[in-house]
Write a protein that holds these residues in place. Structure first.
Motif, PDB file in Angstrom:
ATOM      1  N   PHE A  37       0.918  -1.142   0.107  1.00 17.77           N
ATOM      2  CA  PHE A  37       0.015  -0.050   0.064  1.00 17.77           C
ATOM      3  C   PHE A  37       0.839   1.250  -0.190  1.00 17.77           C
ATOM      4  CE2 PHE A  37      -2.725  -3.258   1.725  1.00 17.77           C
ATOM      5  CZ  PHE A  37      -3.840  -3.100   1.206  1.00 17.77           C
ATOM      6  N   THR A  38       0.404   2.224  -0.501  1.00 17.01           N
ATOM      7  CA  THR A  38       1.052   3.639  -0.595  1.00 17.01           C
ATOM      8  C   THR A  38       0.985   4.091   0.699  1.00 17.01           C
ATOM      9  OG1 THR A  38       0.435   4.086  -2.766  1.00 17.01           O
ATOM     10  CG2 THR A  38       1.309   5.913  -1.720  1.00 17.01           C
ATOM     11  N   HIS A  39      -0.114   4.105   1.588  1.00 21.58           N
ATOM     12  CA  HIS A  39      -0.111   4.591   2.804  1.00 21.58           C
ATOM     13  C   HIS A  39      -1.120   3.655   3.692  1.00 21.58           C
ATOM     14  CE1 HIS A  39       0.744   8.296   0.751  1.00 21.58           C
ATOM     15  NE2 HIS A  39      -0.591   8.480   0.008  1.00 21.58           N
ATOM     16  N   ALA A  40      -0.783   3.514   4.877  1.00 26.35           N
ATOM     17  CA  ALA A  40      -1.549   2.654   5.786  1.00 26.35           C
ATOM     18  C   ALA A  40      -1.906   3.799   6.797  1.00 26.35           C
ATOM     19  CB  ALA A  40      -0.999   1.651   6.417  1.00 26.35           C
ATOM     20  N   VAL A  41      -3.392   3.974   7.199  1.00 25.95           N
ATOM     21  CA  VAL A  41      -3.732   4.588   8.256  1.00 25.95           C
ATOM     22  C   VAL A  41      -4.044   3.725   9.544  1.00 25.95           C
ATOM     23  CG1 VAL A  41      -5.336   6.287   9.040  1.00 25.95           C
ATOM     24  CG2 VAL A  41      -4.451   6.425   6.871  1.00 25.95           C
ATOM     25  N   ALA A  68       1.727   0.171  -5.885  1.00 26.81           N
ATOM     26  CA  ALA A  68       0.909  -0.368  -4.562  1.00 26.81           C
ATOM     27  C   ALA A  68      -0.494   0.159  -4.702  1.00 26.81           C
ATOM     28  CB  ALA A  68       1.456   0.293  -3.529  1.00 26.81           C
ATOM     29  N   SER A  69      -1.375  -0.611  -3.983  1.00 28.37           N
ATOM     30  CA  SER A  69      -2.774  -0.019  -3.702  1.00 28.37           C
ATOM     31  C   SER A  69      -2.844   1.226  -2.924  1.00 28.37           C
ATOM     32  CB  SER A  69      -3.890  -1.014  -3.153  1.00 28.37           C
ATOM     33  OG  SER A  69      -3.792  -2.119  -3.888  1.00 28.37           O
ATOM     34  N   PRO A  70      -3.761   2.307  -2.970  1.00 30.31           N
ATOM     35  CA  PRO A  70      -3.507   3.728  -2.403  1.00 30.31           C
ATOM     36  C   PRO A  70      -3.572   3.543  -0.719  1.00 30.31           C
ATOM     37  CG  PRO A  70      -5.462   3.450  -3.779  1.00 30.31           C
ATOM     38  CD  PRO A  70      -4.967   2.119  -3.775  1.00 30.31           C
ATOM     39  N   VAL A  71      -4.562   3.321  -0.195  1.00 36.31           N
ATOM     40  CA  VAL A  71      -4.586   3.320   1.250  1.00 36.31           C
ATOM     41  C   VAL A  71      -5.275   2.133   2.002  1.00 36.31           C
ATOM     42  CG1 VAL A  71      -5.290   4.826   3.070  1.00 36.31           C
ATOM     43  CG2 VAL A  71      -4.894   5.809   0.851  1.00 36.31           C
ATOM     44  N   LEU A  72      -4.617   1.662   2.859  1.00 37.71           N
ATOM     45  CA  LEU A  72      -5.007   0.712   3.800  1.00 37.71           C
ATOM     46  C   LEU A  72      -5.567   1.311   5.052  1.00 37.71           C
ATOM     47  CD1 LEU A  72      -5.876  -2.337   4.533  1.00 37.71           C
ATOM     48  CD2 LEU A  72      -3.209  -2.429   5.367  1.00 37.71           C
ATOM     49  N   LEU A  73      -6.813   1.137   5.413  1.00 34.57           N
ATOM     50  CA  LEU A  73      -7.270   1.712   6.826  1.00 34.57           C
ATOM     51  C   LEU A  73      -7.504   0.548   7.774  1.00 34.57           C
ATOM     52  CD1 LEU A  73      -8.280   3.730   8.788  1.00 34.57           C
ATOM     53  CD2 LEU A  73     -10.528   3.538   7.870  1.00 34.57           C
TER      54      LEU A  73
END
Length: 444
Positions: A37-41, A68-73
């Motif tokens: 992922f690009t970002h993990a929150v 990467a996929s954009p964002v994982l929350l």
């Protein structure tokens, strides 16, 4: 909307149509040279949702070179927003109490403006009710005058604006007060906040979640993070090679490992634990004492009778040295009255049962401004928890209240840290999301 756990994600595909992302990419549950992922929150409260939505929408429109996929929350509970975000007054705050230099003031005012526009655009239930701050004594009147003077002088860097465009306040005369809210006692004056309102917090969070998923974001609920490793190091800052997150999904026998280029700690009550996973587990990176949060419990009390009737939010004048804003009267969108929160230091952040022993003190506080209340009809309802950066008495010792922490963590690359996000976090959520997006993409 569908909430998926991490193990299920290994069998689904990410959404199509993301600029710079492969047409269809299977989720990888193991670390690789390229981040998953690009970002993990970390943290799916209202602030985490606002941050994740802002990052997902930015990533979905940016020219992204990563596959990467954009964002994982990542949310540790089985649903979003089950802690602080769903246990509050649902008030849209004006930004009156936090001081001219406070980040709380900045993001509360900006967040309030964004929130009203957002609710109108997406049909989230809300109402601009206004709020009365009421004084009973000369000292309380002086407190109101200080708030009024601050509101008149605060420009927030916007010198061209009229006074009432930033923190709109007005004095309510005794005759007007008696006509509009005859049940309310205000012996020494009423200051009215015109921009205060209420919002359906659950509707807000579900809308943010929908927008996040529409932008290609992936929610992994029931997925607590148990370990975090910054990658890179040597001559480079920890995190320069991305971040490895170990997740133990609820009911799973084994951990799942995911990688992200950047991480955001928006874990609310668990934010100190997430912080310490990194700093105490990173021998090569900057170290310091573990972070500790302190917990203030707020009990709420329900009131069923239709009398006395009140149509405005009522807050007592702030009392210096007393935590919180006093046991105030708020309304839900159906017009029902509720009271709270009070303020009680606790050591267990999971202690969310309403404390019936606090009811007598609440009745006394409520009667100071609503003498006609039927005390027998007040019942303990629910409780919320606020993460505090300072211990009991810490604010008095430091001679100032603690502020929000929203920053790119010094000494690391790709880590935005959010600590001490309590009230007015709901009001500020969209502004914090906007701020985190700028930190991630521009470093400022």
């Amino acid at each position: 909307m569908i909430t998926r756990s991490l193990p299920q994600l290994a069998h689904v595909t990410c959404r199509r149509g993301l600029t710079g992302v492969g047409a269809i990419r299977l989720f990888s549950a193991s670390a690789s040279q390229r981040a998953d992922f690009t970002h993990a929150v970390i943290g799916g409260g209202v602030v985490g949702l606002a941050v994740a939505r802002a990052l997902a929408e930015r990533a979905s429109t940016a020219q992204v070179s990563s596959s990467a996929s954009p964002v994982l929350l990542l949310e540790r509970h089985s649903d979003v927003g089950t802690e602080t975000s769903s246990r509050n007054s649902e008030v849209i705050h004006a930004g009156l109490y936090y001081g001219a230099e406070s980040l709380k003031t900045q993001v509360c005012i900006r967040g309030r403006q964004l929130l009203y526009k957002f609710c109108e655009q997406y049909g989230v239930g809300h109402r601009r009710t206004g709020k009365w701050i009421v004084a009973q004594t000369p000292n309380q009147r002086h407190a109101l005058e200080k708030i009024y003077a601050f509101a008149q002088s605060y420009r927030g860097g916007r010198e061209h604006l009229e006074d009432d465009e930033v923190l709109p306040l007005r004095w309510v005369t005794a005759d007007e007060a008696k006509r509009r809210e005859p049940a309310i006692r205000a012996e020494a004056g009423v200051l009215e906040s015109l921009s205060t309102g209420i919002v359906d917090s659950h509707g807000l969070m579900q809308t943010l979640l929908g927008l996040f998923e529409d932008a290609g974001g992936v929610l992994a609920a029931g997925s607590p993070v148990v370990r975090i490793t910054p990658l890179g190091g040597g001559s480079d800052a920890p995190g320069s090679g991305g971040w490895q997150l170990h997740v133990k999904p609820i009911g799973a026998a084994e951990e799942t490992v995911v990688t992200a280029e950047t991480i955001v700690n928006a874990a609310g009550l668990g934010a100190a634990a997430v912080h310490n996973m990194i700093t105490q587990g990173d021998a090569a990176g900057p170290t310091g004492p573990p972070r500790k949060l302190y917990y203030a419990k707020g009990n709420y009390f329900s009131y069923a009778p239709s009398q006395p009737r009140v149509s405005t939010l009522i807050y007592p004048a702030p009392d210096p040295g007393v935590g919180g804003l006093g046991t105030h009267l708020t309304l839900d969108l159906a017009g029902r009255i509720r009271f709270g929160p009070d303020f009680e230091w606790v050591t267990d952040p999971t202690d969310l049962a309403a404390n019936a022993a606090r009811l007598p003190a609440a009745i006394e506080a409520i009667k100071s401004y609503l003498p006609g209340i039927d005390a027998s009809a007040l019942q303990p309802d629910y409780a919320g928890m606020r993460p505090k950066l300072l211990p009991p008495g810490g604010a008095a010792k430091d001679k100032k209240d603690p502020d929000f922490i929203v920053r790119s963590e010094p000494g690391y690359k790709g880590w935005v840290n959010l600590l001490g996000i309590e009230s007015p976090g709901l009001t500020s959520s969209l502004a914090i999301g906007e701020m985190v997006e700028k930190l991630v993409y521009s470093g400022s």
